[in-house]
Design a protein around this motif. Structure first.
Motif, PDB file in Angstrom:
ATOM      1  N   UNK A 165     -11.008  34.334 -55.273  1.00 47.18           N
ATOM      2  CA  UNK A 165     -12.239  35.107 -55.430  1.00 47.18           C
ATOM      3  C   UNK A 165     -13.240  34.737 -54.359  1.00 47.18           C
ATOM      4  N   UNK A 166     -13.787  35.733 -53.685  1.00 42.72           N
ATOM      5  CA  UNK A 166     -14.722  35.474 -52.585  1.00 42.72           C
ATOM      6  C   UNK A 166     -16.098  35.074 -53.088  1.00 42.72           C
ATOM      7  N   UNK A 167     -16.606  35.778 -54.107  1.00 42.90           N
ATOM      8  CA  UNK A 167     -17.942  35.485 -54.609  1.00 42.90           C
ATOM      9  C   UNK A 167     -17.876  34.757 -55.942  1.00 42.90           C
ATOM     10  N   UNK A 168     -17.078  35.299 -56.857  1.00 40.01           N
ATOM     11  CA  UNK A 168     -16.900  34.655 -58.157  1.00 40.01           C
ATOM     12  C   UNK A 168     -15.449  34.226 -58.303  1.00 40.01           C
ATOM     13  N   UNK A 169     -15.235  33.118 -58.955  1.00 38.86           N
ATOM     14  CA  UNK A 169     -13.878  32.601 -59.136  1.00 38.86           C
ATOM     15  C   UNK A 169     -13.103  33.491 -60.107  1.00 38.86           C
ATOM     16  N   UNK A 170     -11.923  33.914 -59.653  1.00 43.45           N
ATOM     17  CA  UNK A 170     -11.102  34.803 -60.479  1.00 43.45           C
ATOM     18  C   UNK A 170      -9.805  34.162 -60.935  1.00 43.45           C
TER      19      UNK A 170
END
Length: 195
Positions: free
Chosen positions: A95-100
């Motif tokens: 995830x680039x912005x939020x962890x996925x």
């Protein structure tokens, strides 16, 4: 000249950075973790033990930069492996912005092992919920000679030392991150011993 050049480079770049104080960051971390059982093995390296039987080592690692250096603490856990063979896996947050999720890169060894670990990790809600918000910089799992070695480098538990302007700052591990870190180490040990 050709034989002295590698030795010169090795002497210039393999030495500790100026201002590095071996063992100081580890002592900050020891107080920060609040683990009562701690045995200093050598300057900059110690073994910690928890009441549930978990033992792990922490080693300082100095990383030189232009006019500053970082002192990072590397957590190292070893446990037995139920099968033979060698493998090395590196984990990262997706995830680039939020962890996925947790992503794995397999660097040699038994094919498909990264997928099996990922599946088992996602089936273990306690371990998965500990790793997702855990602020680790590096997480490596290695299997060799009948044992697993987990190397985890947390973003906290480190020291930043700058020369211009001169300052020194310890970045502590928050109580929440401390609990997540210890839960992750316990969970990884349980998971890896079954593989």
């Amino acid at each position: 000249m050709a034989t002295t050049t590698p030795n010169l480079w090795q002497r210039l770049f393999d030495r500790a950075p100026s201002g590095y104080r071996p063992g100081v960051t580890l002592e900050h971390l020891r107080r920060n973790l609040g683990v009562k059982e701690c045995q200093v093995l050598e300057v900059g390296r110690a073994r910690f033990a928890l009441a549930g039987g978990l033992e792990f080592e922490v080693r300082e690692r100095a990383e030189a930069q232009l006019l500053m250096h970082l002192v990072l603490c590397e957590f190292r856990l070893q446990c037995r492996a139920s099968s033979e063979g060698t493998v090395r896996l590196d984990a990262h947050h997706r995830g680039a912005i939020r962890r996925t999720g947790i992503g794995w890169k397999q660097k040699g060894g038994e094919a498909g092992l990264a997928d099996r670990i990922r599946q088992r990790l996602e089936q273990d809600p306690i371990l998965f919920q500990a790793l997702m918000p855990l602020d680790f910089k590096r997480l490596r799992l290695e299997r060799a000679e009948g044992q697993w070695t987990v190397t985890l480098e947390h973003m906290g538990g480190s020291e930043v030392v700058n020369r211009m302007p001169a300052f020194r700052r310890y970045i502590r591990i928050s109580p929440q991150q401390r609990d997540l870190l210890l839960t992750a180490l316990i969970g990884l040990k349980k998971l890896l011993e079954s593989l």
